[in-house]
Design an enzyme around this catalytic site. Structure first.
Site, mmCIF file in Angstrom:
data_model
loop_
_atom_site.group_PDB
_atom_site.id
_atom_site.type_symbol
_atom_site.label_atom_id
_atom_site.label_comp_id
_atom_site.label_asym_id
_atom_site.label_seq_id
_atom_site.Cartn_x
_atom_site.Cartn_y
_atom_site.Cartn_z
ATOM 1 C CD GLU A 147 -2.723 -1.360 -0.072
ATOM 2 O OE1 GLU A 147 -2.927 -0.379 -0.808
ATOM 3 O OE2 GLU A 147 -3.124 -2.505 -0.352
ATOM 4 C CG HIS A 255 -5.752 -6.295 -7.889
ATOM 5 N ND1 HIS A 255 -6.761 -5.383 -8.086
ATOM 6 C CD2 HIS A 255 -4.989 -5.807 -6.887
ATOM 7 C CE1 HIS A 255 -6.628 -4.386 -7.225
ATOM 8 N NE2 HIS A 255 -5.555 -4.609 -6.486
#
Ligand SMILES: [Zn+2]
Length: 337
Positions: A147, A255
């Site tokens: 992140e 993803h």
């Protein structure tokens, strides 16, 4: 002279993180971000009965900071010692981590949920350990670095959030996340498991992870179609250019297709041997921080940036650049300049 050298050594000692952790206390509305201030730099561990999320976030951000500083000489996300903000307890057992803009202070910040409160592999039976409920995402160093890395990538390349540029953004986050884990464990490319988030889904279920670098597409599989992660009952990642996902789910597969460059990075790291962060990782970092990566960067163009970065580095040069080229060819990308 000597005095300048001494001064820079002293300064290096004082490079340290500026961590600020907020607690959403299970709220999930955007207007509630960032939540209440829970712990800032230098403050002692928080004592919240049964919930280590704030302290796990604080500790993992320190390891992440040290990794970036010691391995890449980088001072925080912005490279200038800016704050490291983390937001925990987002939503009620929100099984995810994300990168969000906080309206309150208009900064991009990592936001962490807590994972499941039931066992998806056992007809949703309640988990009776706190381990399954708290800290699953924020307790995972590679997820925290993943992140954070979105912020670093954005500092150098404002990659679009969909299709190939979006998948490259996910890829870069996974690469630095996996390297941070290997660095912390002092694992060589052969010793490492190359799995992202093996503690995130259900810690008790060994062998399941969010993503696999070695075999993208094999990280998890639920035994019921009603159970899923990000809407998929089975790891949907692709490992070869010829299998590239082109439908519109997951922002055109950000993803899903990130498995292709992930696999190329893993192949290269194993070709070069030793520690991933000393060779392949340095090439990837140089390519990103060249500031030549455009917002519409494709897999092919990124691959060419990495080959160029290896060629330009006097410590690597043509023999290593050829290995980079080889790794990309093995996932099906043909490059031409
Ligand atoms: Zn991401």
């Amino acid at each position: 002279g000597d005095s300048i050298k001494i001064e820079s050594q002293v300064n290096a000692q004082y490079i340290r993180p500026n961590r600020v952790i907020y607690d959403m206390q299970f709220a999930s509305r955007e207007e509630d971000l960032p939540g209440v201030l829970a712990r800032s730099e230098g403050n002692p561990p928080l004592n919240i009965q049964g919930d280590p999320s704030v302290n796990l976030c604080y500790d993992n951000l320190r390891i992440a900071f040290n990794f970036l500083h010691e391995v890449f000489g980088r001072n925080s996300i912005d490279g200038r010692g800016g704050p490291l903000i983390g937001i925990v307890n987002f939503g009620f057992f929100f099984p995810n981590a994300t990168w969000s803009i906080s309206r309150a202070n208009m900064q991009h910040v990592p936001v962490f949920g807590n994972g499941w409160d039931n066992d998806p592999w056992n007809q949703g039976a309640p988990l009776n350990t706190w381990a399954g409920m708290f800290g699953g995402f924020v307790g995972s160093l590679e997820v925290v670095v993943h992140e954070m890395m979105h912020g670093i990538t954005q500092t150098h390349a404002q990659l679009q959030a969909t299709e190939e540029p979006g998948a490259l953004d996910e890829h870069l986050s996974d690469v630095f996340g996996i390297m941070a884990e290997q660095w912390q464990k002092k694992q060589t490319v052969e010793e490492a498991d190359w799995l992202i988030g093996e503690d995130c889904l259900i810690p008790e279920r060994k062998g399941f992870a969010l993503r696999s670098f070695v075999n993208p597409g094999t990280a998890y599989e639920f035994d019921s179609d009603n159970l899923n992660f990000r809407g998929f009952a089975k790891d949907p990642q692709r490992a070869q250019w010829s299998e590239k996902y082109t439908a519109s789910e997951d922002r055109y597969g950000v993803h899903i297709n990130s498995g292709i460059p992930n696999k190329a990075f893993c192949l290269l790291a194993k070709k070069l041997g030793g520690y991933s962060w000393e060779k392949a990782g340095q090439i990837w970092y140089s390519a990103l921080t060249s500031n030549e990566v455009r917002k519409d960067c494709t897999f092919r163009r990124w691959a060419m940036h990495t080959v160029d970065a290896a060629r330009k580095d006097p410590g690597f040069g043509n023999p290593v650049a050829d290995k980079v080229l080889e790794a990309w060819m093995e996932v099906g990308l043909k490059l031409r300049w």
